[in-house]
Design an enzyme around this catalytic site. Structure first.
Site, PDB file in Angstrom:
ATOM      1  N   ASN A 112       0.875  -1.301  -0.006  1.00  0.00           N
ATOM      2  CA  ASN A 112       0.051   0.009   0.181  1.00  0.00           C
ATOM      3  C   ASN A 112       0.856   1.101   0.002  1.00  0.00           C
ATOM      4  OD1 ASN A 112      -1.964  -1.661   0.060  1.00  0.00           O
ATOM      5  ND2 ASN A 112      -2.297  -1.650   2.188  1.00  0.00           N
TER       6      ASN A 112
ATOM      7  N   HIS B 244       5.570  -0.740  -2.997  1.00  0.00           N
ATOM      8  CA  HIS B 244       5.158   0.033  -4.017  1.00  0.00           C
ATOM      9  C   HIS B 244       5.139   1.504  -3.979  1.00  0.00           C
ATOM     10  CE1 HIS B 244       2.904  -3.803  -5.449  1.00  0.00           C
ATOM     11  NE2 HIS B 244       3.825  -3.785  -5.696  1.00  0.00           N
TER      12      HIS B 244
HETATM   13  P1  NAD Z   1      -4.605  -6.872  -3.751  1.00  0.00           P
HETATM   14  O1  NAD Z   1      -3.869  -7.839  -4.385  1.00  0.00           O
HETATM   15  O2  NAD Z   1      -4.020  -5.897  -2.966  1.00  0.00           O
HETATM   16  O3  NAD Z   1      -6.119  -7.576  -3.331  1.00  0.00           O
HETATM   17  C1  NAD Z   1      -6.736  -7.107  -2.581  1.00  0.00           C
HETATM   18  C2  NAD Z   1      -7.252  -8.262  -1.507  1.00  0.00           C
HETATM   19  O4  NAD Z   1      -7.979  -7.693  -0.307  1.00  0.00           O
HETATM   20  C3  NAD Z   1      -8.345  -9.295  -2.043  1.00  0.00           C
HETATM   21  O5  NAD Z   1      -7.533 -10.501  -1.957  1.00  0.00           O
HETATM   22  C4  NAD Z   1      -9.538  -9.184  -1.281  1.00  0.00           C
HETATM   23  O6  NAD Z   1     -10.153 -10.359  -1.122  1.00  0.00           O
HETATM   24  C5  NAD Z   1      -9.087  -8.589   0.056  1.00  0.00           C
HETATM   25  N1  NAD Z   1      -9.812  -8.054   0.827  1.00  0.00           N
HETATM   26  C6  NAD Z   1     -10.680  -6.846   0.288  1.00  0.00           C
HETATM   27  N2  NAD Z   1     -11.390  -6.372   1.447  1.00  0.00           N
HETATM   28  C7  NAD Z   1     -10.547  -6.684   2.506  1.00  0.00           C
HETATM   29  C8  NAD Z   1     -10.886  -6.476   3.863  1.00  0.00           C
HETATM   30  N3  NAD Z   1     -11.845  -5.673   4.669  1.00  0.00           N
HETATM   31  N4  NAD Z   1     -10.167  -7.375   4.732  1.00  0.00           N
HETATM   32  C9  NAD Z   1      -9.422  -8.248   4.489  1.00  0.00           C
HETATM   33  N5  NAD Z   1      -9.017  -8.396   3.070  1.00  0.00           N
HETATM   34  C10 NAD Z   1     -10.037  -7.777   2.151  1.00  0.00           C
HETATM   35  O7  NAD Z   1      -5.173  -6.008  -4.954  1.00  0.00           O
HETATM   36  P2  NAD Z   1      -5.484  -4.904  -5.787  1.00  0.00           P
HETATM   37  O8  NAD Z   1      -6.723  -4.164  -5.196  1.00  0.00           O
HETATM   38  O9  NAD Z   1      -5.740  -5.310  -6.925  1.00  0.00           O
HETATM   39  O10 NAD Z   1      -4.154  -3.808  -5.638  1.00  0.00           O
HETATM   40  C11 NAD Z   1      -3.151  -3.893  -6.557  1.00  0.00           C
HETATM   41  C12 NAD Z   1      -1.954  -3.113  -6.170  1.00  0.00           C
HETATM   42  O11 NAD Z   1      -2.388  -1.820  -5.853  1.00  0.00           O
HETATM   43  C13 NAD Z   1      -1.569  -3.712  -4.787  1.00  0.00           C
HETATM   44  O12 NAD Z   1      -0.328  -3.591  -4.678  1.00  0.00           O
HETATM   45  C14 NAD Z   1      -2.180  -2.765  -3.880  1.00  0.00           C
HETATM   46  O13 NAD Z   1      -1.610  -2.697  -2.496  1.00  0.00           O
HETATM   47  C15 NAD Z   1      -2.340  -1.259  -4.420  1.00  0.00           C
HETATM   48  N6  NAD Z   1      -3.188  -0.688  -3.842  1.00  0.00           N
HETATM   49  C16 NAD Z   1      -3.042   0.168  -2.585  1.00  0.00           C
HETATM   50  C17 NAD Z   1      -3.874   0.902  -2.113  1.00  0.00           C
HETATM   51  C18 NAD Z   1      -3.584   1.568  -0.873  1.00  0.00           C
HETATM   52  O14 NAD Z   1      -2.737   2.120  -0.601  1.00  0.00           O
HETATM   53  N7  NAD Z   1      -4.718   1.407   0.023  1.00  0.00           N
HETATM   54  C19 NAD Z   1      -5.352   0.693  -2.595  1.00  0.00           C
HETATM   55  C20 NAD Z   1      -5.486   0.047  -3.749  1.00  0.00           C
HETATM   56  C21 NAD Z   1      -4.581  -0.620  -4.374  1.00  0.00           C
END
Ligand code: NAD
Ligand code: ZN
Length: 257
Positions: free
Chosen positions: A114, A131
């Site tokens: 994140n 990232h």
């Molecule tokens: P990801 O691979 O990080 O997948 C998200 C996962 O979270 C899924 O497996 C889903 O089942 C799970 N999930 C959803 N809600 C949840 C909860 N409340 N508790 C526990 N698990 C939960 O995937 P992405 O969204 O495809 O992201 C791609 C990339 O972008 C990643 O590196 C991610 O960290 C980054 N990203 C970062 C942020 C942030 O900084 N907050 C937000 C979106 C995406």
């Protein structure tokens, strides 16, 4: 979503038997802070469409054009939604639980995909942002990081003060290699880990998603906390099916810290 207590007890046992516990977190970690995931049924990209798979290549080729298109993209729905969510977000109980585990010596580090900075806001200290961070700028030539003075880039950033090189925001773009030092730090943590708690990540984004598998191959145990099944689930020693905040809160309570 109700958390199965026997899964929490089994996780507590694994954690207590381990010397170097590492948490690896993904977008699911921050969903309860109001930041949606990218993929998945309610994901930002699922609803608005995915950005170019070659954004880093586009930036390298013509940074000025990239920054201009950034200014336009500011009004694109997925960017607007993400920025608004990030601006409003506060750490959730899961972020605080991990910070508490680190303070008590149980958890050695957090390797996060994140970019939201919420682990540090909650008090975690040893955080590797694989990232990048939305609060930093980075020189792609020497790797120097500086604070990001403004979240809205209206003009191209000046060259790096250290080497005169090319500066972009720290968050890793599509097609961009993970900065060497960051990747190395994450690999060292996954090599040292004898237990990895994998939280809220589908593990589909590489190389970050490969780290728990490498740790497992080196003998670490895996605890998965995720609201849904993932490609990693079958390789995990313990699976806590639930949301990050409630599962981690339950874990901290059961660890009595
Ligand atoms: P990801 O691979 O990080 O997948 C998200 C996962 O979270 C899924 O497996 C889903 O089942 C799970 N999930 C959803 N809600 C949840 C909860 N409340 N508790 C526990 N698990 C939960 O995937 P992405 O969204 O495809 O992201 C791609 C990339 O972008 C990643 O590196 C991610 O960290 C980054 N990203 C970062 C942020 C942030 O900084 N907050 C937000 C979106 C995406
Ligand atoms: Zn530089």
């Amino acid at each position: 979503m109700k958390i199965a207590l026997d899964a929490v007890s089994a996780a507590v046992e694994l954690i207590r038997d381990s010397k170097h516990v590492v948490a690896m977190t993904g977008a699911g970690m921050s969903v309860e802070s109001g930041i949606p995931t990218f993929r998945g049924p309610n994901g930002i990209w699922s609803r608005h469409g995915q950005p170019s798979a070659n954004s880093y290549g586009e930036w390298l080729e013509d940074p000025d054009a990239f920054w201009s298109s950034e200014r336009v993209r500011r009004v694109e729905p997925w960017v607007a939604e993400l920025r608004e969510a990030l601006n409003q977000a506060k750490p959730n109980e899961g972020h605080f639980a991990l910070a508490q585990m680190e303070l008590s010596g149980i958890l050695k580090s957090v390797v996060t995909q994140n970019i939201d900075g919420l682990h540090q806001d909650a008090g975690s200290v040893n955080v590797i942002e694989i990232h990048g961070s939305r609060y930093k700028m980075r020189c792609v030539d020497c790797g120097d990081r500086t604070p990001r003075e403004t979240l809205f880039i209206n003009s191209p950033p000046p060259p790096c003060v250290e080497c005169g090189g090319r500066v972009k925001f720290d968050s890793v773009l599509f097609g961009e290699p993970i900065p060497q030092a960051t990747l190395k730090a994450a690999q060292i943590e996954s090599d040292r880990a004898d237990c990895v708690i994998v939280i809220g990540t589908s593990t589909s984004v590489k190389p970050a998603g490969g780290l728990p598998r490498i740790a497992k191959a080196n003998g670490a145990t895996l605890i998965e906390i995720n609201s849904s099944e993932t490609p990693l689930t079958r390789s995990c020693d313990v699976v806590i099916r639930g949301t990050a905040a409630s599962a981690l809160l339950g874990l901290v309570e059961s660890l009595s810290i």
